[in-house]
Write a protein that holds these residues in place. Structure first.
Motif, PDB file in Angstrom:
ATOM      1  N   THR A  12       0.838  -1.201   0.000  1.00 33.71           N
ATOM      2  CA  THR A  12       0.000   0.000   0.000  1.00 33.71           C
ATOM      3  C   THR A  12       0.872   1.249   0.000  1.00 33.71           C
ATOM      4  N   CYS A  13       1.913   1.250   0.840  1.00 34.04           N
ATOM      5  CA  CYS A  13       2.840   2.394   0.874  1.00 34.04           C
ATOM      6  C   CYS A  13       3.516   2.572  -0.489  1.00 34.04           C
ATOM      7  N   GLN A  14       3.936   1.464  -1.103  1.00 32.14           N
ATOM      8  CA  GLN A  14       4.593   1.535  -2.410  1.00 32.14           C
ATOM      9  C   GLN A  14       3.652   2.119  -3.456  1.00 32.14           C
ATOM     10  N   ARG A  15       2.379   1.703  -3.435  1.00 35.38           N
ATOM     11  CA  ARG A  15       1.385   2.207  -4.382  1.00 35.38           C
ATOM     12  C   ARG A  15       1.181   3.713  -4.182  1.00 35.38           C
ATOM     13  N   ILE A  16       1.090   4.139  -2.931  1.00 34.27           N
ATOM     14  CA  ILE A  16       0.870   5.556  -2.642  1.00 34.27           C
ATOM     15  C   ILE A  16       2.091   6.381  -3.041  1.00 34.27           C
ATOM     16  N   LEU A  17       3.286   5.867  -2.800  1.00 31.79           N
ATOM     17  CA  LEU A  17       4.507   6.570  -3.221  1.00 31.79           C
ATOM     18  C   LEU A  17       4.488   6.812  -4.721  1.00 31.79           C
ATOM     19  N   LYS A  18       4.106   5.791  -5.492  1.00 30.67           N
ATOM     20  CA  LYS A  18       4.028   5.925  -6.954  1.00 30.67           C
ATOM     21  C   LYS A  18       2.966   6.956  -7.344  1.00 30.67           C
ATOM     22  N   GLU A  19       1.841   6.917  -6.640  1.00 29.45           N
ATOM     23  CA  GLU A  19       0.741   7.829  -6.945  1.00 29.45           C
ATOM     24  C   GLU A  19       1.109   9.288  -6.669  1.00 29.45           C
ATOM     25  N   LEU A  20       1.963   9.507  -5.668  1.00 28.93           N
ATOM     26  CA  LEU A  20       2.330  10.869  -5.282  1.00 28.93           C
ATOM     27  C   LEU A  20       3.515  11.430  -6.070  1.00 28.93           C
ATOM     28  N   ASP A  97       3.476  22.772   7.325  1.00 30.93           N
ATOM     29  CA  ASP A  97       2.631  22.758   8.514  1.00 30.93           C
ATOM     30  C   ASP A  97       1.459  21.788   8.401  1.00 30.93           C
ATOM     31  N   GLN A  98       1.414  20.982   7.342  1.00 27.57           N
ATOM     32  CA  GLN A  98       0.330  20.022   7.138  1.00 27.57           C
ATOM     33  C   GLN A  98       0.802  18.607   7.408  1.00 27.57           C
ATOM     34  N   ILE A  99      -0.151  17.736   7.792  1.00 31.11           N
ATOM     35  CA  ILE A  99       0.160  16.322   7.977  1.00 31.11           C
ATOM     36  C   ILE A  99      -0.937  15.495   7.316  1.00 31.11           C
ATOM     37  N   PHE A 100      -0.530  14.407   6.663  1.00 36.97           N
ATOM     38  CA  PHE A 100      -1.446  13.475   6.022  1.00 36.97           C
ATOM     39  C   PHE A 100      -1.113  12.094   6.566  1.00 36.97           C
ATOM     40  N   VAL A 101      -2.083  11.476   7.239  1.00 42.65           N
ATOM     41  CA  VAL A 101      -1.840  10.210   7.932  1.00 42.65           C
ATOM     42  C   VAL A 101      -2.737   9.125   7.364  1.00 42.65           C
ATOM     43  N   GLY A 102      -2.115   8.023   6.963  1.00 40.86           N
ATOM     44  CA  GLY A 102      -2.873   6.864   6.532  1.00 40.86           C
ATOM     45  C   GLY A 102      -3.061   6.771   5.032  1.00 40.86           C
ATOM     46  N   ASN A 103      -3.865   5.776   4.636  1.00 36.84           N
ATOM     47  CA  ASN A 103      -3.994   5.466   3.214  1.00 36.84           C
ATOM     48  C   ASN A 103      -5.419   5.601   2.683  1.00 36.84           C
ATOM     49  N   ALA A 104      -6.270   6.298   3.414  1.00 42.04           N
ATOM     50  CA  ALA A 104      -7.636   6.520   2.926  1.00 42.04           C
ATOM     51  C   ALA A 104      -7.572   7.334   1.628  1.00 42.04           C
ATOM     52  N   LYS A 105      -8.478   7.056   0.702  1.00 41.39           N
ATOM     53  CA  LYS A 105      -8.456   7.728  -0.603  1.00 41.39           C
ATOM     54  C   LYS A 105      -8.480   9.247  -0.466  1.00 41.39           C
ATOM     55  N   VAL A 107      -7.417  11.071   2.014  1.00 41.40           N
ATOM     56  CA  VAL A 107      -6.133  11.545   2.565  1.00 41.40           C
ATOM     57  C   VAL A 107      -5.073  11.576   1.471  1.00 41.40           C
ATOM     58  N   VAL A 108      -5.011  10.502   0.681  1.00 40.93           N
ATOM     59  CA  VAL A 108      -4.027  10.415  -0.400  1.00 40.93           C
ATOM     60  C   VAL A 108      -4.290  11.509  -1.434  1.00 40.93           C
ATOM     61  N   GLN A 109      -5.554  11.734  -1.764  1.00 43.47           N
ATOM     62  CA  GLN A 109      -5.899  12.765  -2.747  1.00 43.47           C
ATOM     63  C   GLN A 109      -5.523  14.152  -2.228  1.00 43.47           C
ATOM     64  N   ALA A 110      -5.796  14.409  -0.956  1.00 43.42           N
ATOM     65  CA  ALA A 110      -5.443  15.706  -0.361  1.00 43.42           C
ATOM     66  C   ALA A 110      -3.930  15.899  -0.347  1.00 43.42           C
ATOM     67  N   ALA A 111      -3.187  14.833  -0.065  1.00 42.22           N
ATOM     68  CA  ALA A 111      -1.719  14.903  -0.062  1.00 42.22           C
ATOM     69  C   ALA A 111      -1.206  15.204  -1.466  1.00 42.22           C
ATOM     70  N   LYS A 112      -1.814  14.546  -2.452  1.00 40.99           N
ATOM     71  CA  LYS A 112      -1.421  14.737  -3.852  1.00 40.99           C
ATOM     72  C   LYS A 112      -1.641  16.201  -4.262  1.00 40.99           C
ATOM     73  N   GLU A 113      -2.781  16.763  -3.880  1.00 44.09           N
ATOM     74  CA  GLU A 113      -3.094  18.150  -4.210  1.00 44.09           C
ATOM     75  C   GLU A 113      -2.176  19.119  -3.502  1.00 44.09           C
ATOM     76  N   ALA A 114      -1.780  18.798  -2.277  1.00 41.44           N
ATOM     77  CA  ALA A 114      -0.867  19.658  -1.524  1.00 41.44           C
ATOM     78  C   ALA A 114       0.548  19.594  -2.103  1.00 41.44           C
ATOM     79  N   LEU A 115       0.949  18.411  -2.557  1.00 37.74           N
ATOM     80  CA  LEU A 115       2.281  18.239  -3.143  1.00 37.74           C
ATOM     81  C   LEU A 115       2.403  18.879  -4.518  1.00 37.74           C
ATOM     82  N   HIS A 116       1.321  18.793  -5.294  1.00 33.48           N
ATOM     83  CA  HIS A 116       1.328  19.264  -6.685  1.00 33.48           C
ATOM     84  C   HIS A 116       0.167  20.227  -6.911  1.00 33.48           C
ATOM     85  N   PRO A 117       0.290  21.456  -6.365  1.00 35.66           N
ATOM     86  CA  PRO A 117      -0.816  22.413  -6.489  1.00 35.66           C
ATOM     87  C   PRO A 117      -1.077  22.849  -7.934  1.00 35.66           C
TER      88      PRO A 117
END
Length: 117
Positions: A12-20, A97-105, A107-117
């Protein structure tokens, strides 16, 4: 600061790393080979609001140790996360100043948007 705590053997972590990707400027810390420190955990708690928010109740050890039958305190959650890496809900992404915890869709989507505005 941009940092991601993950488990290299977790699919799951590997999949999320690729997605981000691309993870430009993000420091990756593999928590099995480089355990989190008290200071790092305190920083995560400060941003997430509690140790319980960082705690994975899906960890196999959670049931094996009978923890699901106990009333756990914030101190218990902190000590368990420091005791064994599997108790950290993964991945954890710190972006300034933001934190994204876990693998919920969401959370991952919010992290992606924060990383790549």
């Amino acid at each position: 600061m941009k940092k991601m705590y993950h488990l290299g053997s977790c699919s799951t972590c590997q999949r999320i790393l690729k997605e981000l990707e691309p993870l430009d400027g993000v420091t990756l810390q593999e928590i099995k080979t480089e355990p989190i420190t008290v200071q790092q955990l305190e920083e995560m708690k400060e941003k997430s609001g509690s140790f319980e928010a960082l705690f994975s109740k899906r960890a196999m050890l959670f049931r094996q140790k009978g923890l699901h039958e106990q009333q756990l305190s914030e101190t218990d959650y902190k000590n368990l996360i420091l005791e064994h890496y599997t108790f950290l809900k993964r991945p954890v992404l710190l972006l300034n100043d933001q934190i994204f915890v876990g693998n919920a869709k969401k959370v991952v989507q919010a992290a992606k948007e924060a990383l790549h505005p």
